[in-house]
Each structure stands twice: as C-alpha cells, then as structure tokens.
Design a protein around this motif. Structure first.
Motif, PDB file in Angstrom:
ATOM      1  N   MET A   1       5.966  14.052  16.414  1.00  0.00           N
ATOM      2  CA  MET A   1       6.426  12.832  15.753  1.00  0.00           C
ATOM      3  C   MET A   1       7.155  11.935  16.756  1.00  0.00           C
ATOM      4  SD  MET A   1       5.677  12.851  12.554  1.00  0.00           S
ATOM      5  CE  MET A   1       6.708  12.475  11.191  1.00  0.00           C
ATOM      6  N   TYR A   2       6.875  10.660  16.667  1.00  0.00           N
ATOM      7  CA  TYR A   2       7.508   9.679  17.551  1.00  0.00           C
ATOM      8  C   TYR A   2       8.191   8.606  16.713  1.00  0.00           C
ATOM      9  CZ  TYR A   2       4.868  11.728  21.351  1.00  0.00           C
ATOM     10  OH  TYR A   2       4.359  12.601  22.276  1.00  0.00           O
ATOM     11  N   THR A   3       9.337   8.173  17.176  1.00  0.00           N
ATOM     12  CA  THR A   3      10.116   7.158  16.490  1.00  0.00           C
ATOM     13  C   THR A   3      10.349   5.978  17.424  1.00  0.00           C
ATOM     14  OG1 THR A   3      11.288   8.949  15.370  1.00  0.00           O
ATOM     15  CG2 THR A   3      12.282   6.773  15.232  1.00  0.00           C
ATOM     16  N   VAL A   4      10.265   4.775  16.872  1.00  0.00           N
ATOM     17  CA  VAL A   4      10.601   3.574  17.624  1.00  0.00           C
ATOM     18  C   VAL A   4      12.081   3.287  17.350  1.00  0.00           C
ATOM     19  CG1 VAL A   4      10.140   1.099  17.838  1.00  0.00           C
ATOM     20  CG2 VAL A   4       8.264   2.683  17.483  1.00  0.00           C
ATOM     21  N   TYR A   5      12.809   2.834  18.377  1.00  0.00           N
ATOM     22  CA  TYR A   5      14.236   2.565  18.198  1.00  0.00           C
ATOM     23  C   TYR A   5      14.633   1.294  18.937  1.00  0.00           C
ATOM     24  CZ  TYR A   5      14.572   4.535  22.876  1.00  0.00           C
ATOM     25  OH  TYR A   5      14.396   4.760  24.216  1.00  0.00           O
ATOM     26  N   VAL A   6      15.791   0.744  18.562  1.00  0.00           N
ATOM     27  CA  VAL A   6      16.298  -0.489  19.169  1.00  0.00           C
ATOM     28  C   VAL A   6      17.750  -0.267  19.579  1.00  0.00           C
ATOM     29  CG1 VAL A   6      16.779  -2.954  18.830  1.00  0.00           C
ATOM     30  CG2 VAL A   6      14.793  -1.899  17.706  1.00  0.00           C
ATOM     31  N   ILE A   7      18.070  -0.663  20.814  1.00  0.00           N
ATOM     32  CA  ILE A   7      19.436  -0.568  21.332  1.00  0.00           C
ATOM     33  C   ILE A   7      19.929  -1.978  21.630  1.00  0.00           C
ATOM     34  CG2 ILE A   7      20.835   0.190  23.312  1.00  0.00           C
ATOM     35  CD1 ILE A   7      18.862   2.608  23.516  1.00  0.00           C
ATOM     36  N   GLU A   8      21.134  -2.278  21.179  1.00  0.00           N
ATOM     37  CA  GLU A   8      21.726  -3.567  21.544  1.00  0.00           C
ATOM     38  C   GLU A   8      22.296  -3.457  22.951  1.00  0.00           C
ATOM     39  OE1 GLU A   8      25.136  -6.720  20.198  1.00  0.00           O
ATOM     40  OE2 GLU A   8      23.923  -5.768  18.644  1.00  0.00           O
ATOM     41  N   LEU A   9      22.036  -4.498  23.749  1.00  0.00           N
ATOM     42  CA  LEU A   9      22.514  -4.555  25.133  1.00  0.00           C
ATOM     43  C   LEU A   9      23.629  -5.590  25.253  1.00  0.00           C
ATOM     44  CD1 LEU A   9      18.997  -4.804  26.839  1.00  0.00           C
ATOM     45  CD2 LEU A   9      20.357  -2.727  26.532  1.00  0.00           C
ATOM     46  N   SER A  10      24.484  -5.388  26.226  1.00  0.00           N
ATOM     47  CA  SER A  10      25.496  -6.397  26.539  1.00  0.00           C
ATOM     48  C   SER A  10      24.787  -7.675  26.966  1.00  0.00           C
ATOM     49  CB  SER A  10      26.383  -5.897  27.681  1.00  0.00           C
ATOM     50  OG  SER A  10      27.067  -6.978  28.268  1.00  0.00           O
ATOM     51  N   LYS A  11      25.304  -8.829  26.560  1.00  0.00           N
ATOM     52  CA  LYS A  11      24.670 -10.094  26.952  1.00  0.00           C
ATOM     53  C   LYS A  11      24.739 -10.327  28.459  1.00  0.00           C
ATOM     54  CE  LYS A  11      24.337 -12.830  22.807  1.00  0.00           C
ATOM     55  NZ  LYS A  11      24.704 -14.024  22.079  1.00  0.00           N
ATOM     56  N   LYS A  12      25.571  -9.558  29.153  1.00  0.00           N
ATOM     57  CA  LYS A  12      25.644  -9.659  30.616  1.00  0.00           C
ATOM     58  C   LYS A  12      24.284  -9.409  31.255  1.00  0.00           C
ATOM     59  CE  LYS A  12      30.003  -7.540  31.302  1.00  0.00           C
ATOM     60  NZ  LYS A  12      30.542  -6.375  31.964  1.00  0.00           N
ATOM     61  N   VAL A  13      23.435  -8.603  30.579  1.00  0.00           N
ATOM     62  CA  VAL A  13      22.113  -8.295  31.123  1.00  0.00           C
ATOM     63  C   VAL A  13      21.331  -9.585  31.364  1.00  0.00           C
ATOM     64  CG1 VAL A  13      20.906  -7.965  28.908  1.00  0.00           C
ATOM     65  CG2 VAL A  13      20.073  -6.790  30.931  1.00  0.00           C
ATOM     66  N   TYR A  14      21.538 -10.578  30.502  1.00  0.00           N
ATOM     67  CA  TYR A  14      20.791 -11.837  30.625  1.00  0.00           C
ATOM     68  C   TYR A  14      21.221 -12.621  31.860  1.00  0.00           C
ATOM     69  CZ  TYR A  14      18.099 -15.905  29.302  1.00  0.00           C
ATOM     70  OH  TYR A  14      17.185 -16.928  29.310  1.00  0.00           O
ATOM     71  N   SER A  15      22.505 -12.662  32.124  1.00  0.00           N
ATOM     72  CA  SER A  15      22.969 -13.415  33.298  1.00  0.00           C
ATOM     73  C   SER A  15      22.817 -12.627  34.598  1.00  0.00           C
ATOM     74  CB  SER A  15      24.426 -13.866  33.108  1.00  0.00           C
ATOM     75  OG  SER A  15      25.242 -12.753  32.824  1.00  0.00           O
ATOM     76  N   GLU A  16      22.869 -11.303  34.525  1.00  0.00           N
ATOM     77  CA  GLU A  16      22.867 -10.488  35.747  1.00  0.00           C
ATOM     78  C   GLU A  16      21.495  -9.968  36.165  1.00  0.00           C
ATOM     79  OE1 GLU A  16      25.713  -7.335  35.202  1.00  0.00           O
ATOM     80  OE2 GLU A  16      27.401  -8.743  34.995  1.00  0.00           O
ATOM     81  N   ASN A  17      20.517  -9.928  35.244  1.00  0.00           N
ATOM     82  CA  ASN A  17      19.230  -9.307  35.563  1.00  0.00           C
ATOM     83  C   ASN A  17      18.113 -10.351  35.514  1.00  0.00           C
ATOM     84  OD1 ASN A  17      16.663  -7.874  35.116  1.00  0.00           O
ATOM     85  ND2 ASN A  17      17.933  -6.041  35.090  1.00  0.00           N
TER      86      ASN A  17
END
Length: 112
Positions: A1-17
């Motif tokens: 069995m496989y499950t899809v999941y969602v993790i919230e990321l810090s918005k810093k990821v947008y400015s830093e990556n």
C-alpha cells in the motif's frame, strides 16, 4: 500500500532555493510552500525520515533535502481524502496529479 502525503515548507524555501522558485512561476506568496510525496510507510514515519536525513539499508540518502531543511509539518487536510493505492506506479501518478492540482490552486509545490 502506498500513500500520498503533503508537507508544509517554510516560505524561506522560495527565497533561498532557485530551483524551487523556478518550478513555481505561478506562486504569488499568498498560500504556503508544499512538498508532495508518496510512501509505503505512514506519512508521519516518512516525514520523520526526511527531517532526520535517513539513509536506506544500502546507505543511500532517502530524505528530500528540501524537506530536511524547510519541512514544518504534515498538512493532512490536503491529503487525508486520498485513499491509499496498491502500486508504486499508481502512487507516483497520484503524487504528480496532486502536486499539479495544488500548483493550479497557487500553492508553491515541490515533488519528485
């Protein structure tokens, strides 16, 4: 069995990556930054693997660098309605479909 999941990321990821930013030209800064993945474990176990930088039995890094650095918590409200599937192929299809749907909703999303 496989499950899809969602993790919230810090918005810093947008400015830093740069790669994350380039993957999300639709993002307007209002909603959250997210990571969508799929797992044969529980989403909680998988999140903990990401955050601890887990290695596989063969010594390969099985955590996402983006989640290890920027992951905040699981966003159950964005994936709890999706039933587990039998095969890895189905799970990969679901992962991509969910990620693209969340992008359409103006979230910034990373998935593999």
């Amino acid at each position: 069995m496989y499950t899809v999941y969602v993790i919230e990321l810090s918005k810093k990821v947008y400015s830093e990556n740069k790669k994350f930013r380039e993957a999300n030209p639709q993002f307007n800064g209002v909603l959250e930054c997210l990571y969508v993945g799929m797992t044969s474990k529980t989403p909680k176990e998988r999140f903990e693997q990401h955050k601890s930088g887990s290695l596989s039995k063969k010594g390969h890094n099985i955590s996402s660098k983006i989640v290890e650095k920027y992951g905040l918590y699981l966003r159950g409200s964005l994936f709890n309605h999706i039933d587990p599937v039998q095969t890895r192929a189905e799970a990969l299809k679901l992962e991509k479909a969910l990620a693209l749907e969340l992008r359409r909703m103006k979230y910034a999303v990373w998935f593999n």
